[in-house]
Motif scaffolding. Structure first.
Motif, PDB file in Angstrom:
ATOM      1  N   SER A  25      50.682  82.967  38.946  1.00 16.70           N
ATOM      2  CA  SER A  25      49.874  83.881  38.903  1.00 16.70           C
ATOM      3  C   SER A  25      50.641  85.240  39.087  1.00 16.70           C
ATOM      4  N   GLY A  26      50.014  86.396  38.908  1.00 18.33           N
ATOM      5  CA  GLY A  26      50.441  87.611  39.382  1.00 18.33           C
ATOM      6  C   GLY A  26      50.948  88.679  38.022  1.00 18.33           C
ATOM      7  N   ARG A  27      51.274  88.017  37.060  1.00 22.89           N
ATOM      8  CA  ARG A  27      51.917  88.776  36.068  1.00 22.89           C
ATOM      9  C   ARG A  27      51.454  88.103  34.656  1.00 22.89           C
ATOM     10  N   THR A  28      51.438  88.805  33.559  1.00 21.78           N
ATOM     11  CA  THR A  28      51.313  88.079  32.414  1.00 21.78           C
ATOM     12  C   THR A  28      52.550  87.046  31.928  1.00 21.78           C
ATOM     13  N   LEU A  29      52.498  86.011  31.727  1.00 19.24           N
ATOM     14  CA  LEU A  29      53.494  85.077  31.491  1.00 19.24           C
ATOM     15  C   LEU A  29      53.988  84.831  29.942  1.00 19.24           C
ATOM     16  N   SER A  30      53.413  85.375  29.105  1.00 20.56           N
ATOM     17  CA  SER A  30      53.451  85.187  27.732  1.00 20.56           C
ATOM     18  C   SER A  30      54.980  85.062  27.511  1.00 20.56           C
ATOM     19  N   ASN A  31      55.858  86.014  28.091  1.00 25.48           N
ATOM     20  CA  ASN A  31      57.251  86.321  27.540  1.00 25.48           C
ATOM     21  C   ASN A  31      58.276  85.316  28.542  1.00 25.48           C
ATOM     22  N   TYR A  32      57.408  84.513  29.318  1.00 23.71           N
ATOM     23  CA  TYR A  32      58.477  83.898  30.467  1.00 23.71           C
ATOM     24  C   TYR A  32      58.676  82.444  29.859  1.00 23.71           C
ATOM     25  N   ALA A  33      59.819  82.017  30.593  1.00 20.91           N
ATOM     26  CA  ALA A  33      60.096  80.628  30.360  1.00 20.91           C
ATOM     27  C   ALA A  33      59.970  79.966  31.876  1.00 20.91           C
ATOM     28  N   MET A  34      59.196  78.708  31.884  1.00 22.09           N
ATOM     29  CA  MET A  34      58.946  78.239  33.191  1.00 22.09           C
ATOM     30  C   MET A  34      59.742  76.838  33.297  1.00 22.09           C
ATOM     31  N   ALA A  54      55.281  81.082  25.536  1.00 20.58           N
ATOM     32  CA  ALA A  54      54.702  81.570  24.516  1.00 20.58           C
ATOM     33  C   ALA A  54      54.573  80.537  22.918  1.00 20.58           C
ATOM     34  N   SER A  55      55.908  79.897  22.827  1.00 21.03           N
ATOM     35  CA  SER A  55      56.041  79.047  21.886  1.00 21.03           C
ATOM     36  C   SER A  55      55.959  77.563  22.090  1.00 21.03           C
ATOM     37  N   GLY A  56      55.981  77.199  23.399  1.00 19.12           N
ATOM     38  CA  GLY A  56      55.932  75.658  23.828  1.00 19.12           C
ATOM     39  C   GLY A  56      57.336  74.913  23.728  1.00 19.12           C
ATOM     40  N   PHE A  57      58.414  75.740  23.144  1.00 20.42           N
ATOM     41  CA  PHE A  57      59.430  75.357  22.958  1.00 20.42           C
ATOM     42  C   PHE A  57      60.058  74.468  24.304  1.00 20.42           C
ATOM     43  N   THR A  58      60.528  73.427  24.340  1.00 20.50           N
ATOM     44  CA  THR A  58      61.060  72.761  25.677  1.00 20.50           C
ATOM     45  C   THR A  58      62.564  72.272  25.545  1.00 20.50           C
ATOM     46  N   ARG A  59      62.905  72.251  26.638  1.00 22.22           N
ATOM     47  CA  ARG A  59      64.316  71.805  27.134  1.00 22.22           C
ATOM     48  C   ARG A  59      64.104  70.562  28.163  1.00 22.22           C
ATOM     49  N   VAL A  60      64.731  69.636  27.944  1.00 21.21           N
ATOM     50  CA  VAL A  60      64.586  68.478  29.140  1.00 21.21           C
ATOM     51  C   VAL A  60      66.073  68.066  29.349  1.00 21.21           C
ATOM     52  N   SER A 100      62.339  85.507  33.361  1.00 23.79           N
ATOM     53  CA  SER A 100      61.646  86.617  32.329  1.00 23.79           C
ATOM     54  C   SER A 100      62.482  86.488  31.222  1.00 23.79           C
ATOM     55  N   THR A 101      63.564  85.863  30.935  1.00 27.53           N
ATOM     56  CA  THR A 101      64.645  85.735  29.908  1.00 27.53           C
ATOM     57  C   THR A 101      64.743  84.751  29.132  1.00 27.53           C
ATOM     58  N   VAL A 102      65.279  83.676  29.595  1.00 31.20           N
ATOM     59  CA  VAL A 102      65.633  82.691  28.734  1.00 31.20           C
ATOM     60  C   VAL A 102      65.055  81.170  29.325  1.00 31.20           C
ATOM     61  N   VAL A 103      65.151  80.295  28.324  1.00 30.03           N
ATOM     62  CA  VAL A 103      65.086  79.145  28.818  1.00 30.03           C
ATOM     63  C   VAL A 103      66.211  78.282  28.846  1.00 30.03           C
ATOM     64  N   SER A 104      66.583  78.360  30.280  1.00 30.24           N
ATOM     65  CA  SER A 104      67.881  77.690  30.840  1.00 30.24           C
ATOM     66  C   SER A 104      67.852  76.799  31.556  1.00 30.24           C
ATOM     67  N   GLY A 105      68.944  76.173  31.854  1.00 28.03           N
ATOM     68  CA  GLY A 105      68.994  75.044  32.865  1.00 28.03           C
ATOM     69  C   GLY A 105      69.787  75.390  33.994  1.00 28.03           C
ATOM     70  N   ALA A 106      70.166  76.628  33.884  1.00 23.04           N
ATOM     71  CA  ALA A 106      70.787  77.430  35.238  1.00 23.04           C
ATOM     72  C   ALA A 106      69.823  78.000  36.113  1.00 23.04           C
ATOM     73  N   ARG A 107      70.097  77.493  37.284  1.00 20.80           N
ATOM     74  CA  ARG A 107      69.263  78.180  38.529  1.00 20.80           C
ATOM     75  C   ARG A 107      69.187  79.674  38.450  1.00 20.80           C
ATOM     76  N   ARG A 108      70.402  80.369  38.302  1.00 21.83           N
ATOM     77  CA  ARG A 108      70.663  81.676  38.585  1.00 21.83           C
ATOM     78  C   ARG A 108      69.716  82.577  37.449  1.00 21.83           C
ATOM     79  N   ASP A 109      69.409  81.906  36.573  1.00 22.12           N
ATOM     80  CA  ASP A 109      68.443  82.797  35.388  1.00 22.12           C
ATOM     81  C   ASP A 109      67.044  82.634  35.804  1.00 22.12           C
TER      82      ASP A 109
END
Length: 123
Positions: A25-34, A54-60, A100-109
């Motif tokens: 919650s708190g902000r529009t998340l359409s441009n976010y990676a979770m 937005a796209s549903g692209f996943t990384r596992v 707010s930027t990338v689908v990443s495996g790095a904690r710093r992102d």
């Protein structure tokens, strides 16, 4: 600001399943990676899975591929992590994070983090 609240953790026997949820919650998340990370006792944070809102692209992560599945529910602003075939090594605190930027495996992102939910797998 983005607020993240995890739920669904608990105690389960080896071979069992759990479903974790992260309410955002708190902000529009359409441009976010979770993403979901986990931290076992005495270990560093470990990337588990991520999804582009937005796209549903996943990384596992390879360590959980085939057992864990990440998904998002746009209507409920929720990101879910289905954990199947759980093993004692999966015992950890599981954290939800938002980037707010990338689908990443790095904690710093990742800019925002939840408080975590505990998963304990007994043998």
């Amino acid at each position: 600001q983005v607020q993240l609240v995890e739920s669904g953790g608990g105690l389960v026997q080896a071979g069992g399943s759990l479903r974790l949820s992260c309410l955002a919650s708190g902000r529009t998340l359409s441009n976010y990676a979770m993403a979901w990370f986990r931290q076992a006792p005495g270990k560093e944070h470990e990337f588990v899975a991520a999804v582009r809102w937005a796209s549903g692209f996943t990384r596992v992560a390879d360590s959980v591929k085939g057992r864990f599945t990440i998904s998002r529910d746009n209507a409920k602003n929720t990101v879910n992590l289905q954990l199947n075939s759980l093993q004692p090594d999966d015992t950890a605190v599981y954290y939800c994070a938002a980037s707010s930027t990338v689908v990443s495996g790095a904690r710093r992102d990742y800019d925002y983090w939840g408080q975590g939910t505990q998963v304990i797998v007994s043998s």
